[in-house]
Design an enzyme around this catalytic site. Sequence first.
Site, PDB file in Angstrom:
ATOM      1  N   SER A  76       4.249 -26.377  -0.187  1.00 59.91           N
ATOM      2  CA  SER A  76       3.536 -27.479   0.621  1.00 59.91           C
ATOM      3  C   SER A  76       3.215 -28.497  -0.624  1.00 59.91           C
ATOM      4  O   SER A  76       2.288 -27.872  -1.623  1.00 59.91           O
ATOM      5  CB  SER A  76       2.478 -27.190   1.433  1.00 59.91           C
ATOM      6  OG  SER A  76       2.117 -28.207   2.241  1.00 59.91           O
ATOM      7  N   GLU A  77       3.425 -29.715  -0.548  1.00 59.52           N
ATOM      8  CA  GLU A  77       3.214 -30.542  -1.798  1.00 59.52           C
ATOM      9  C   GLU A  77       1.971 -30.713  -2.245  1.00 59.52           C
ATOM     10  O   GLU A  77       1.559 -31.339  -3.156  1.00 59.52           O
ATOM     11  CB  GLU A  77       4.216 -31.860  -1.659  1.00 59.52           C
ATOM     12  CG  GLU A  77       3.710 -32.823  -0.567  1.00 59.52           C
ATOM     13  CD  GLU A  77       4.061 -32.507   0.775  1.00 59.52           C
ATOM     14  OE1 GLU A  77       4.710 -31.411   1.054  1.00 59.52           O
ATOM     15  OE2 GLU A  77       4.297 -33.480   1.678  1.00 59.52           O
TER      16      GLU A  77
END
Lengths: 218, 218, 234, 234
Positions: free
Chosen positions: A45-46
Amino acid sequence: MLDKNGIAKRIAQELQHGYYVNLGIGIPTLVANFIPEGIEVEFQSENGILGMGAFPEEGDEDADLINAGKQTITAMPGSAYFDSATSFAMIRGRHVQLTVLGAMEIAQNGDIANWKIPGRMVKGMGGAMDLVASAENIIVAMMHTNKRGESKLLEKCSLPLTGVGCVKKVVTNLAVMEIKDNGFYLVERAPGVSIDEIVEATDGRLIVPGDNIPEMDI
Amino acid sequence: MLDKNGIAKRIAQELQHGYYVNLGIGIPTLVANFIPEGIEVEFQSENGILGMGAFPEEGDEDADLINAGKQTITAMPGSAYFDSATSFAMIRGRHVQLTVLGAMEIAQNGDIANWKIPGRMVKGMGGAMDLVASAENIIVAMMHTNKRGESKLLEKCSLPLTGVGCVKKVVTNLAVMEIKDNGFYLVERAPGVSIDEIVEATDGRLIVPGDNIPEMDI
Amino acid sequence: MAINKQVANVEEACKGVRSGMTLMLGGFGLCGIPENSIAELVKTGVNELTCISNNAGVDDFGLGLLLQGKQIKKMISSYVGENDEFERQMLSGELEVDLIPQGSLAERCRAGGAGIPAFFTPAGYGTEVQGRKEVRMFKGKPHILETALEADFAIVKAWKGDSSGNLIFKATAKNFNPLMAMAGKTTIAEVEELVPMGELDPNEIHTPGIFVQRIFQGEKYEKRIEQRTTQPKV
Amino acid sequence: MAINKQVANVEEACKGVRSGMTLMLGGFGLCGIPENSIAELVKTGVNELTCISNNAGVDDFGLGLLLQGKQIKKMISSYVGENDEFERQMLSGELEVDLIPQGSLAERCRAGGAGIPAFFTPAGYGTEVQGRKEVRMFKGKPHILETALEADFAIVKAWKGDSSGNLIFKATAKNFNPLMAMAGKTTIAEVEELVPMGELDPNEIHTPGIFVQRIFQGEKYEKRIEQRTTQPKV
């Protein structure tokens, strides 16, 4: 015709052993629920986690542990946290093998629009522009038509672009299509959906290679 | 005339409270032994430590804890380790307030040469080029003349440059000079050294502002 | 002897933040935001601010509080979808907004702190973001030139810190904080727990103290959760 | 379920390293070098290598061992002053050498791993390093354009690692290792201690496992000290 979970389930079939995967908000998030048996994948997840796990049990939420959709999450064994520059180094540097994201419009050349409706909605692109400009393998998960029944698969996007010529595959409630030869190349039909229905719902150039388009096996 | 420790001691007077300092190999390393009373400074070594301490006691050497000169060192309380990109982010980003390094030649415009003697010595620049290109405050610590008695303070460097127009101050065994007005501006004499001796030992343009050049107070 | 950066409280930490300045504020959504410093900025009423922050908070928390007070002139962000007041001010033209891809925002902050004035990235090519930026091909792929971001003050929030400014972040509350810490002319760090020098393992430091000019322990942390998602207990 | 990168031994880890390839090797001096992998490369006799490494070892340790066997065609380094055989091969023309400022070397490795094809830096302006590189002014100061470095294999050494490839380095043995780990098409990590998945604190990871394709525990570590400097016991 598929529902959102069906779309996610079909996309999950694209996962391969050893893949690092970034899932966008919405339908893409559901893909994590359908990982095929016997393969190992990790979700990035960025906002800064590798090895994202399920939602926490009630009472175990940690304000310091969220995903890019700002949802509380958990971390799997073997996970790692990192800053946003390192996170996008993973994305830009093509260390993430698969990106799944939603879209408002897709063009037959692979252009994607999913961040802005001029004058109406300007939430920002978040990490989407980095993701689509960088990923080698981008699958779009979306409904074939919008709420007004208009096709989201177009000859040319009408909305401001997120990225150009980058989408490789589109999975909708009606079909699986690859982007090639400047068209949406029909690969699979959703269960019970006819070719005519897909043709009808597609504004851009739909390439139908023969009459025997297989039904999805999900 | 100063010895190497004298040069280091004089440079130590340039340290200010709160400075982060990068000390090069050779005479600059000695500066750490003469920190004035009552001020706090921290030493950065570009291989990845902030808060470098003294050499370890015999038997306490740690192969994983060295400085940029590959010497075993210790870490002070409050120190931090980091990778080489972060280290040069500190240097390039001007978070290090003072850089002290040695030189083979200095030109009167602030050019410095200290990494290569064509055909004879090519050890490489290490971090010196990043340091001189980035630091706002660079002091060179060196002997006024080389082993053959030739001046190291020149009109123009003859050796390949490490950086251009970057040196602000030079402290030698004979004098303290600022680089300004395209010359070596004489600020202080070493104890017992006459102006004539400094003039004699300097090939580049030495600017002598009057007859009363003070002697260093060390 | 390590350098002491500790200040007594948030008032002292935020001294010198003046109207018209450019601030960087760490955090992603409401996760890892400098709550105490934002409250102090609300109190001092400083305005005409340019705020560089990935998000703009929600209506009644985070940077949303500064928006409510109309203290922000311009936002530089990647995603601002959680804030109605933001949208109102933007659409009415009261608020200038510069939207930047999240990875470019992060890298531009790092570049600002690292003395890298500009770099090429593929993100945003062929979109509104490209604008008049230089385009160059590398390995057959178009990239655009992005420049470094810097700020008068960077305000970050960490989990633990020591008096020499070393910081350790927790989980995904790290996000933009270490990058912005590098890019502030003055960097203010507020921490949940401030420990004496020497108590943090130098191997576990995320932000070395050199990047931090002032550090203090925040009085209290609400740590509000934006999307509380759970599954039933098994 | 996290992805398992563990391989049985150094032979398996170094499979596929072929003559003519470009390798990155972590370490600063002899500190933090992948001893076991270097020994394996000596054993396999692979040659015509281009090695990107800050230093070239000493005559009888580290990359010096590969130089002795004339396995290296080209070195890309910042400082090579500790190695007589290196100097001999370079001056005789047997060895190609590309010397790069240390900070540019580090940043170019990071850029290679981060998908940043090029960036501007002030280091080397006005020197031989500038060569034909593009020069551009930023804030009145000249900078040169440096490009990313990549390698067929990056070979790094860490203190601890887990089977999903997460790495923790110790003290200044970190140096170039995390940056090179990012920039290898295949990254091999050798570690002093390999622990089961889940035993490392995700908050303390220096190199997330995504950057590592193969990991193994080195059989033994000499960890030779290059400059043993001490002070007498008090």
